[in-house]
Design an enzyme around this catalytic site. Sequence first.
Site, PDB file in Angstrom:
ATOM      1  N   HIS A  23      35.041  90.932  30.767  1.00 59.21           N
ATOM      2  CA  HIS A  23      34.058  92.002  30.679  1.00 59.21           C
ATOM      3  C   HIS A  23      32.838  91.568  29.887  1.00 59.21           C
ATOM      4  O   HIS A  23      31.823  92.264  29.858  1.00 59.21           O
ATOM      5  CB  HIS A  23      34.758  93.198  29.993  1.00 59.21           C
ATOM      6  CG  HIS A  23      33.992  94.472  29.995  1.00 59.21           C
ATOM      7  ND1 HIS A  23      32.663  94.556  29.668  1.00 59.21           N
ATOM      8  CD2 HIS A  23      34.365  95.729  30.280  1.00 59.21           C
ATOM      9  CE1 HIS A  23      32.268  95.817  29.747  1.00 59.21           C
ATOM     10  NE2 HIS A  23      33.287  96.538  30.120  1.00 59.21           N
ATOM     11  N   CYS A  24      32.897  90.406  29.204  1.00 58.13           N
ATOM     12  CA  CYS A  24      31.848  90.107  28.217  1.00 58.13           C
ATOM     13  C   CYS A  24      30.949  88.930  28.580  1.00 58.13           C
ATOM     14  O   CYS A  24      29.761  89.114  28.825  1.00 58.13           O
ATOM     15  CB  CYS A  24      32.493  89.852  26.866  1.00 58.13           C
ATOM     16  SG  CYS A  24      33.190  91.339  26.165  1.00 58.13           S
ATOM     17  N   ILE A  25      31.526  87.721  28.587  1.00 57.73           N
ATOM     18  CA  ILE A  25      30.668  86.524  28.649  1.00 57.73           C
ATOM     19  C   ILE A  25      29.838  86.472  29.942  1.00 57.73           C
ATOM     20  O   ILE A  25      28.670  86.103  29.898  1.00 57.73           O
ATOM     21  CB  ILE A  25      31.497  85.220  28.507  1.00 57.73           C
ATOM     22  CG1 ILE A  25      32.497  85.335  27.368  1.00 57.73           C
ATOM     23  CG2 ILE A  25      30.593  84.014  28.320  1.00 57.73           C
ATOM     24  CD1 ILE A  25      31.992  85.150  26.001  1.00 57.73           C
TER      25      ILE A  25
END
Length: 466
Positions: free
Chosen positions: A274-276
């Site tokens: 969900h982030c990088i």
Amino acid sequence: MSPGAHRLLDQIRSRRSRAGVVGLGYVGLPLALELARAGFDTTGIDVDPRKVDAVNRRTSYIADVSTSDLAALVGEGRLRATADFAAVAGLDTINICVPTPLRKTKDPDMSFVAAAVDGVAAHLRPGMLVILESTTYPGTTEEFVRPRLEAGGLRAGQDFFLAFSPERVDPGNPTFNTRNVPKVVGGIDAPSTALAGALYAAAIERIVPVSSPRVAEMVKLLENTFRAVNIGLANEIAQMCDRLGVDVWEVVDAAATKPFGFMPFYPGPGLGGHCIPIDPFYLSWKAKQSGFDPRFIELAGQVNSAMPHVVAQKVADALNDKRKSVKGSSVLALGIAYKRDIDDIRESPSLDVMSVLTQKGARVRYSDPHVPVLRADRWHGAVELHSEPLTASVLGQADCVVILTDHRSFDYDLVRRSSSIVVDTRNAIEGHHPNVFRLGAPVPSESAPPEAGHSEQPAPDAQAVA
Ligand SMILES: NC(=O)c1ccc[n+]([C@@H]2O[C@H](COP(=O)([O-])OP(=O)(O)OC[C@H]3O[C@@H](n4cnc5c(N)ncnc54)[C@H](O)[C@@H]3O)[C@@H](O)[C@H]2O)c1
């Protein structure tokens, strides 16, 4: 500090304040548990009735949260969940942990934050503290959240307190968890920072105050952009090593012996989670609004998102070596979660590798003990698949086995011995073997050189951590 701020500080310090967490996902549920464990009467609010029911039935649905810990806190009446935002009226502090995805155009999708903030705003009362934790672009708390909370007439800084504190959880990490990862906190004013710091200090070992929400928002984006760019560099170096016949894994491990000025990042099939893959584009979007065109973020995005194609080509080359084509071959993908030892397949590059191979005519199956079923709507192959057991027979039936996520539970020795060809994108199989084609390493040969300086561990988790 105003009398209202003093009152809330006292309540937080004496654990008499009632805590709320909006969004009970990978970030929100562990936080709710830590707050309840620290002694706060805690209420989780989520629009997903299945999550609300699960919490109230004392069952965890997040791998990093044990059902027994959850059950104990719910059983003692210190933690509960609801889908009804009316509960906000009975709370003193609220942490918002809802998703911040990208639209197809790579613009921020702020609809979840908007809905959650509006839900809080409808029941906001004087003296409350609101903290946004969702990863987002610099300026969100002051430009986007504050006006929505003030829409009912209360004023941030006078009537209620407002801060941003980025979440840094690393799902599946056995060493670092919500409690022992330092928490950066930036309030819209000194009382907001102090109150948010006091709340977290009850549950988290180290608090790092910064001068504004904007700084705190930027801290998170620097951290994740740093990861994306360095992983992009590792992926490009791997492709160069592939061409030059050099072993990138040996190179990185040897470079990592330098005691200063170097930090190892490893190549892999691409970015997941969900982030990088997502957060740097929040920064890029915001920078473009002020006329600045960020180049590193875009370049790293291009290199990283091309990796599934690089891996599919590696599979094609390996099959070619055995006089086989991708079309009609059976390929077994090992590990479809986006990183080691977790069950999360969001943005997983494994699904892209499988889709590319399917488009080229391969018959793709997978094995992942953490993901028993891959629903048809979760990947471009558009058929439902079920995880295959990792047996000698299943491995032996595949024309090519491709290691995409290096779960610790896989028996890599069995994989090497039972498979006709292995493409290893994680350096999970130690040493040189005639049937193992590693990403960023020379093509195997019977007269492969003896192993030198090879890491004892499978590839570390620098590739795709959200
Ligand atoms: N997962 C990670 O490893 C990680 C790490 C650091 C930061 N973050 C950031 O934290 C935020 C949350 O991520 P996550 O992984 O926990 O997401 P998630 O999808 O696991 O959980 C989000 C939860 O919010 C709920 N939700 C959505 N809209 C809502 C609303 N209007 N009101 C109440 N609940 C609502 C969803 O039902 C879901 O349960 C994101 O901004 C993410 O970038 C995630």
